[in-house]
Design an enzyme around this catalytic site. Structure first.
Site, PDB file in Angstrom:
ATOM      1  N   ASP A 132      42.263  50.753  44.390  1.00  0.00           N
ATOM      2  CA  ASP A 132      41.621  49.419  44.160  1.00  0.00           C
ATOM      3  C   ASP A 132      40.288  49.431  44.126  1.00  0.00           C
ATOM      4  O   ASP A 132      39.601  50.497  44.417  1.00  0.00           O
ATOM      5  CB  ASP A 132      42.309  48.358  44.951  1.00  0.00           C
ATOM      6  CG  ASP A 132      42.520  47.035  44.171  1.00  0.00           C
ATOM      7  OD1 ASP A 132      41.738  46.592  43.673  1.00  0.00           O
ATOM      8  OD2 ASP A 132      43.676  46.564  44.452  1.00  0.00           O
ATOM      9  N   HIS A 156      40.078  46.741  38.537  1.00  0.00           N
ATOM     10  CA  HIS A 156      40.396  47.209  39.722  1.00  0.00           C
ATOM     11  C   HIS A 156      40.153  48.658  39.873  1.00  0.00           C
ATOM     12  O   HIS A 156      40.630  49.493  40.683  1.00  0.00           O
ATOM     13  CB  HIS A 156      41.839  46.745  40.192  1.00  0.00           C
ATOM     14  CG  HIS A 156      42.116  45.451  40.361  1.00  0.00           C
ATOM     15  ND1 HIS A 156      41.363  44.635  41.187  1.00  0.00           N
ATOM     16  CD2 HIS A 156      42.936  44.637  39.570  1.00  0.00           C
ATOM     17  CE1 HIS A 156      41.977  43.455  40.959  1.00  0.00           C
ATOM     18  NE2 HIS A 156      42.735  43.286  40.148  1.00  0.00           N
ATOM     19  N   ASP A 213      46.533  44.989  35.450  1.00  0.00           N
ATOM     20  CA  ASP A 213      46.283  43.590  35.854  1.00  0.00           C
ATOM     21  C   ASP A 213      44.809  43.080  35.855  1.00  0.00           C
ATOM     22  O   ASP A 213      43.968  44.319  36.138  1.00  0.00           O
ATOM     23  CB  ASP A 213      46.905  43.216  37.192  1.00  0.00           C
ATOM     24  CG  ASP A 213      46.296  44.057  38.235  1.00  0.00           C
ATOM     25  OD1 ASP A 213      46.263  45.214  38.069  1.00  0.00           O
ATOM     26  OD2 ASP A 213      46.265  43.549  39.381  1.00  0.00           O
ATOM     27  N   GLU A 214      44.473  42.040  35.656  1.00  0.00           N
ATOM     28  CA  GLU A 214      42.876  41.434  35.988  1.00  0.00           C
ATOM     29  C   GLU A 214      41.938  42.308  35.411  1.00  0.00           C
ATOM     30  O   GLU A 214      41.048  42.635  36.393  1.00  0.00           O
ATOM     31  CB  GLU A 214      43.034  41.000  37.460  1.00  0.00           C
ATOM     32  CG  GLU A 214      44.196  40.256  37.878  1.00  0.00           C
ATOM     33  CD  GLU A 214      44.172  39.891  39.338  1.00  0.00           C
ATOM     34  OE1 GLU A 214      44.323  38.762  39.814  1.00  0.00           O
ATOM     35  OE2 GLU A 214      44.063  40.844  40.264  1.00  0.00           O
ATOM     36  N   TRP A 248      54.712  39.384  37.570  1.00  0.00           N
ATOM     37  CA  TRP A 248      54.060  38.890  38.726  1.00  0.00           C
ATOM     38  C   TRP A 248      53.663  37.320  38.591  1.00  0.00           C
ATOM     39  O   TRP A 248      53.388  36.771  39.970  1.00  0.00           O
ATOM     40  CB  TRP A 248      53.173  39.850  39.318  1.00  0.00           C
ATOM     41  CG  TRP A 248      51.843  39.908  38.624  1.00  0.00           C
ATOM     42  CD1 TRP A 248      51.414  40.512  37.347  1.00  0.00           C
ATOM     43  CD2 TRP A 248      50.703  39.192  39.010  1.00  0.00           C
ATOM     44  NE1 TRP A 248      50.180  40.304  36.921  1.00  0.00           N
ATOM     45  CE2 TRP A 248      49.793  39.500  38.072  1.00  0.00           C
ATOM     46  CE3 TRP A 248      50.242  38.166  39.805  1.00  0.00           C
ATOM     47  CZ2 TRP A 248      48.178  39.082  38.124  1.00  0.00           C
ATOM     48  CZ3 TRP A 248      49.015  38.056  40.100  1.00  0.00           C
ATOM     49  CH2 TRP A 248      47.826  38.158  38.996  1.00  0.00           C
ATOM     50  N   TYR A 289      55.414  37.315  46.967  1.00  0.00           N
ATOM     51  CA  TYR A 289      54.078  37.835  47.437  1.00  0.00           C
ATOM     52  C   TYR A 289      53.858  37.514  48.774  1.00  0.00           C
ATOM     53  O   TYR A 289      53.875  36.309  49.362  1.00  0.00           O
ATOM     54  CB  TYR A 289      53.091  36.979  46.803  1.00  0.00           C
ATOM     55  CG  TYR A 289      52.601  37.773  45.394  1.00  0.00           C
ATOM     56  CD1 TYR A 289      53.374  38.872  44.606  1.00  0.00           C
ATOM     57  CD2 TYR A 289      51.238  38.155  45.092  1.00  0.00           C
ATOM     58  CE1 TYR A 289      52.834  39.561  43.630  1.00  0.00           C
ATOM     59  CE2 TYR A 289      50.777  39.024  44.231  1.00  0.00           C
ATOM     60  CZ  TYR A 289      51.753  39.490  43.389  1.00  0.00           C
ATOM     61  OH  TYR A 289      51.404  40.237  42.001  1.00  0.00           O
ATOM     62  N   PHE A 290      54.263  38.468  49.740  1.00  0.00           N
ATOM     63  CA  PHE A 290      54.435  38.349  51.100  1.00  0.00           C
ATOM     64  C   PHE A 290      52.962  38.243  51.735  1.00  0.00           C
ATOM     65  O   PHE A 290      52.752  38.138  53.019  1.00  0.00           O
ATOM     66  CB  PHE A 290      55.121  39.469  51.760  1.00  0.00           C
ATOM     67  CG  PHE A 290      56.482  39.424  51.721  1.00  0.00           C
ATOM     68  CD1 PHE A 290      57.309  38.327  50.653  1.00  0.00           C
ATOM     69  CD2 PHE A 290      57.524  40.490  51.855  1.00  0.00           C
ATOM     70  CE1 PHE A 290      58.423  38.112  50.376  1.00  0.00           C
ATOM     71  CE2 PHE A 290      58.967  40.386  51.657  1.00  0.00           C
ATOM     72  CZ  PHE A 290      59.365  39.139  51.024  1.00  0.00           C
ATOM     73  N   ASP A 291      51.665  38.278  51.081  1.00  0.00           N
ATOM     74  CA  ASP A 291      50.491  37.990  51.543  1.00  0.00           C
ATOM     75  C   ASP A 291      50.242  36.451  51.475  1.00  0.00           C
ATOM     76  O   ASP A 291      49.260  36.054  52.157  1.00  0.00           O
ATOM     77  CB  ASP A 291      49.482  38.737  50.736  1.00  0.00           C
ATOM     78  CG  ASP A 291      49.452  38.393  49.146  1.00  0.00           C
ATOM     79  OD1 ASP A 291      50.526  38.215  48.605  1.00  0.00           O
ATOM     80  OD2 ASP A 291      48.395  38.367  48.753  1.00  0.00           O
ATOM     81  N   TRP A 303      49.915  42.508  49.655  1.00  0.00           N
ATOM     82  CA  TRP A 303      48.500  42.739  49.477  1.00  0.00           C
ATOM     83  C   TRP A 303      47.799  42.756  50.850  1.00  0.00           C
ATOM     84  O   TRP A 303      48.193  41.629  51.657  1.00  0.00           O
ATOM     85  CB  TRP A 303      47.950  42.097  48.307  1.00  0.00           C
ATOM     86  CG  TRP A 303      48.772  42.036  47.072  1.00  0.00           C
ATOM     87  CD1 TRP A 303      49.708  41.203  46.774  1.00  0.00           C
ATOM     88  CD2 TRP A 303      48.475  43.017  46.080  1.00  0.00           C
ATOM     89  NE1 TRP A 303      50.090  41.617  45.471  1.00  0.00           N
ATOM     90  CE2 TRP A 303      49.339  42.655  45.210  1.00  0.00           C
ATOM     91  CE3 TRP A 303      47.836  44.109  45.996  1.00  0.00           C
ATOM     92  CZ2 TRP A 303      49.651  43.361  43.993  1.00  0.00           C
ATOM     93  CZ3 TRP A 303      48.159  44.793  44.660  1.00  0.00           C
ATOM     94  CH2 TRP A 303      48.896  44.625  43.903  1.00  0.00           C
ATOM     95  N   THR A 304      47.137  43.804  51.296  1.00  0.00           N
ATOM     96  CA  THR A 304      46.581  43.740  52.609  1.00  0.00           C
ATOM     97  C   THR A 304      45.019  43.112  52.768  1.00  0.00           C
ATOM     98  O   THR A 304      44.584  43.503  53.917  1.00  0.00           O
ATOM     99  CB  THR A 304      46.751  45.157  53.269  1.00  0.00           C
ATOM    100  OG1 THR A 304      46.264  46.120  52.434  1.00  0.00           O
ATOM    101  CG2 THR A 304      48.256  45.178  53.591  1.00  0.00           C
ATOM    102  N   GLU A 305      44.524  42.594  51.657  1.00  0.00           N
ATOM    103  CA  GLU A 305      43.108  42.542  51.864  1.00  0.00           C
ATOM    104  C   GLU A 305      42.677  41.296  52.943  1.00  0.00           C
ATOM    105  O   GLU A 305      41.505  41.315  53.419  1.00  0.00           O
ATOM    106  CB  GLU A 305      42.220  42.066  50.416  1.00  0.00           C
ATOM    107  CG  GLU A 305      42.782  40.780  49.990  1.00  0.00           C
ATOM    108  CD  GLU A 305      43.820  41.159  48.804  1.00  0.00           C
ATOM    109  OE1 GLU A 305      44.752  42.207  48.688  1.00  0.00           O
ATOM    110  OE2 GLU A 305      44.082  40.254  47.743  1.00  0.00           O
TER     111      GLU A 305
HETATM  112  C1  ACM Z   1      48.165  41.112  41.045  1.00  0.00           C
HETATM  113  O1  ACM Z   1      48.648  40.550  41.994  1.00  0.00           O
HETATM  114  N1  ACM Z   1      47.086  41.352  40.794  1.00  0.00           N
HETATM  115  C2  ACM Z   1      49.163  42.294  40.306  1.00  0.00           C
END
Ligand code: ACM
Ligand code: ZN
Length: 326
Positions: free
Chosen positions: A15, A76, A139-140, A206, A233-235, A276-278
């Protein structure tokens, strides 16, 4: 995962904030791209060696779990650009960022050296993972740099593409064709539907409730995998006052996932949750985000006729069972 019969581990290994795979071909990816300077001045980072990756893949395999790696492209990718700035449209001294976000500097799709770099790198990474799948992100990826880049613009003209979205589609297809020679099928986040998508690509749905992306994938006869962020999304927070970010996805929300309610369920390869762990600082927090929502996901996918009230009573047994494993 094994106890819950979750059998695919999607490993998001790269990332903006860090590159995490040892590359023997491109060592600066780890020397520079795997480390960042935190706001307090400390150096943070690390990466998995190729031996460690093989060990994890083999351990997972013993448990019936297939590891599918993701190398996120062309956005990313600031950790790559920090190591090899010439791969950007407009090279400069890029830093591995210590903040979360979406960044304008992405890999250039107009320079042949980017294509060469990526095909060599992806081939090296693909060798480490026996899975037939490899995820290339997509993505993004803001298109501001591509719009201003003479190399990207001449690629668009030469290939008679309509716009920058089609340039990303071209890049994905080109990389997918290379990986097909190693027997790999390419997965991408649902932004890969924005250009001109080839049937061989697998869409990871997503955004939102996922209905639009699944319909679009179905119209094109693309296979897809479900992880709509509103449910999977478990974050995201599990309730108003629990930890997490971005939104709320309760246990009941997760349990409401119904693959048969999406277009062409025959094209749906499965579903997954993304953690996602940010915004997660340690393993205890991670576990609190993961459980019990992972139970709900697993039960929905393996036993779609079961009911939520019954699930809530089974949850106690399941928690007790997992305790016996640890
Ligand atoms: C994503 O959550 N950016 C795929
Ligand atoms: Zn460019």
């Amino acid at each position: 995962m094994n106890a819950l019969k979750l059998n695919k581990f999607h490993w998001h290994l790269t990332d903006d904030q860090g590159w995490r795979i040892e590359s023997k071909l491109f060592p600066a990816l780890c020397e520079k791209g795997a480390y960042r300077v935190e706001p307090d001045g400390s150096r943070h980072g690390g990466f998995y060696t190729q031996d460690e990756i093989r060990e994890i893949v083999s351990y997972a395999d013993d448990l019936g779990i297939e590891v599918i790696p993701e190398v996120d492209l062309p956005g990313h990718a600031l950790a790559i650009l920090a190591a090899y700035p010439h791969l950007a449209c407009f090279p400069q001294d890029f830093c591995v960022p210590n903040s979360w976000g979406i960044f304008d500097d992405i890999l250039c799709a107009g320079k042949d050296e980017v294509l060469d770099f990526l095909s060599q790198l992806l081939s090296e990474i693909a060798e480490l993972f026996p899975s037939e799948y490899i995820h290339l992100g997509g993505d993004e990826a803001p298109k501001a740099r591509w719009k201003a880049c003479p190399n990207c613009q001449s690629r668009i003209r030469d290939l008679k593409l309509k716009n920058e979205e089609e340039l990303q589609s071209w890049l994905f297809l080109k990389l997918a064709q290379g990986l097909a020679q190693q027997g790999k099928s390419v997965i991408g986040w649902d932004e890969i539907l924005d250009g001109r998508i080839d049937k061989s690509l697998i869409v990871m749905v997503w955004r939102g409730d996922g209905k639009d992306a699944a319909s679009k994938a179905a119209e094109n006869s693309n296979s897809y995998i479900l992880c709509p962020n509103q449910l999977c999304y478990f974050d995201w927070k599990a309730s108003e006052d629990s930890p997490g970010a971005h939104g709320i996805s309760t246990l009941a929300n997760v349990y409401s996932l119904d693959p048969s309610s999406y277009s062409r369920p025959d094209l749906c390869l499965g579903a997954q949750a993304n953690l996602w762990t940010e915004h997660i600082h340690n393993e205890a927090e991670l576990e609190a985000m993961l459980l019990p929502r992972a139970f709900a996901l697993a039960e929905r996918l393996w036993n779609p006729n079961a009911d939520y009230q019954g699930f809530l009573t089974r949850l106690n047994d399941l928690e007790g069972y997992l305790d016996t494993l640890s």
